[in-house]
Design a protein around this motif. Sequence first.
Motif, PDB file in Angstrom:
ATOM      1  N   SER A 176       0.844  -1.196   0.000  1.00  0.00           N
ATOM      2  CA  SER A 176       0.000   0.000   0.000  1.00  0.00           C
ATOM      3  C   SER A 176       0.877   1.243   0.000  1.00  0.00           C
ATOM      4  O   SER A 176       1.951   1.241   0.589  1.00  0.00           O
ATOM      5  CB  SER A 176      -0.893   0.050   1.243  1.00  0.00           C
ATOM      6  N   TYR A 197       0.470   5.245   0.966  1.00  0.00           N
ATOM      7  CA  TYR A 197      -0.380   6.221   1.630  1.00  0.00           C
ATOM      8  C   TYR A 197      -0.064   7.591   1.039  1.00  0.00           C
ATOM      9  O   TYR A 197      -0.331   7.847  -0.112  1.00  0.00           O
ATOM     10  CB  TYR A 197      -0.184   6.153   3.145  1.00  0.00           C
ATOM     11  N   THR A 218      -2.371  12.881  -0.581  1.00  0.00           N
ATOM     12  CA  THR A 218      -2.791  11.705   0.165  1.00  0.00           C
ATOM     13  C   THR A 218      -3.290  10.611  -0.782  1.00  0.00           C
ATOM     14  O   THR A 218      -3.442  10.833  -1.989  1.00  0.00           O
ATOM     15  CB  THR A 218      -3.925  12.055   1.138  1.00  0.00           C
ATOM     16  N   SER A 219      -3.575   9.458  -0.216  1.00  0.00           N
ATOM     17  CA  SER A 219      -4.102   8.357  -1.017  1.00  0.00           C
ATOM     18  C   SER A 219      -5.452   8.721  -1.631  1.00  0.00           C
ATOM     19  O   SER A 219      -5.816   8.209  -2.692  1.00  0.00           O
ATOM     20  CB  SER A 219      -4.240   7.095  -0.167  1.00  0.00           C
ATOM     21  N   GLY A 220      -6.164   9.630  -0.996  1.00  0.00           N
ATOM     22  CA  GLY A 220      -7.450  10.062  -1.521  1.00  0.00           C
ATOM     23  C   GLY A 220      -7.368  11.215  -2.487  1.00  0.00           C
ATOM     24  O   GLY A 220      -8.385  11.644  -3.041  1.00  0.00           O
ATOM     25  N   GLY A 221      -6.156  11.725  -2.697  1.00  0.00           N
ATOM     26  CA  GLY A 221      -5.966  12.795  -3.672  1.00  0.00           C
ATOM     27  C   GLY A 221      -5.963  14.194  -3.095  1.00  0.00           C
ATOM     28  O   GLY A 221      -5.844  15.168  -3.843  1.00  0.00           O
ATOM     29  N   SER A 222      -6.060  14.333  -1.785  1.00  0.00           N
ATOM     30  CA  SER A 222      -5.985  15.664  -1.180  1.00  0.00           C
ATOM     31  C   SER A 222      -4.554  16.177  -1.249  1.00  0.00           C
ATOM     32  O   SER A 222      -3.614  15.425  -1.000  1.00  0.00           O
ATOM     33  CB  SER A 222      -6.450  15.608   0.271  1.00  0.00           C
ATOM     34  N   THR A 223      -4.423  17.447  -1.578  1.00  0.00           N
ATOM     35  CA  THR A 223      -3.094  18.028  -1.766  1.00  0.00           C
ATOM     36  C   THR A 223      -2.827  19.153  -0.775  1.00  0.00           C
ATOM     37  O   THR A 223      -3.757  19.785  -0.256  1.00  0.00           O
ATOM     38  CB  THR A 223      -2.919  18.572  -3.188  1.00  0.00           C
ATOM     39  N   SER A 256       0.668  15.404  -8.428  1.00  0.00           N
ATOM     40  CA  SER A 256      -0.332  14.421  -8.830  1.00  0.00           C
ATOM     41  C   SER A 256       0.255  13.026  -8.653  1.00  0.00           C
ATOM     42  O   SER A 256       1.459  12.873  -8.465  1.00  0.00           O
ATOM     43  CB  SER A 256      -0.772  14.644 -10.281  1.00  0.00           C
ATOM     44  N   ASN A 281      -1.594   5.841  -9.071  1.00  0.00           N
ATOM     45  CA  ASN A 281      -1.473   4.716  -8.151  1.00  0.00           C
ATOM     46  C   ASN A 281      -1.086   3.428  -8.868  1.00  0.00           C
ATOM     47  O   ASN A 281      -0.317   2.620  -8.339  1.00  0.00           O
ATOM     48  CB  ASN A 281      -2.770   4.519  -7.381  1.00  0.00           C
TER      49      ASN A 281
END
Length: 118
Positions: A30, A32, A52-57, A70, A73
């Motif tokens: 994984s 993160y 983050t893994s969720g795309g928050s920058t 960017s 994954n």
Amino acid sequence: QVQLVESGGGLVQPGGSLRLSCAASGNIFSIYAMGWYRQAPGKQRELVATITSGGSTNYADSVKGRFTISRDNAKKTVYLQLSSLKPEDTAVYYCNFDLYSRGRSIYWGQGTQVTVSS
């Protein structure tokens, strides 16, 4: 064994652009957060941007609106698009992965030089 390999640095004129890449390889379960840091001569290493893994920058104030982070994954790769470059952006840029291999750890790339000069 996990390895991070960076590419894309170089010499660019003020106002120019570059795209940095950092690809991870090895036994990775994984990934993160990913990030970019930089270190200029005589200065401490500083945060440039994270994702983050969720795309928050998150960006350092000095690069907001000029740099874009960017991630892909599937390719285990993080990118940093550098635009409107200034001489003060000159530094060695390092990628950073928070990932799970044999345990959760932070890994660093070898660094790539970005020089902004006319």
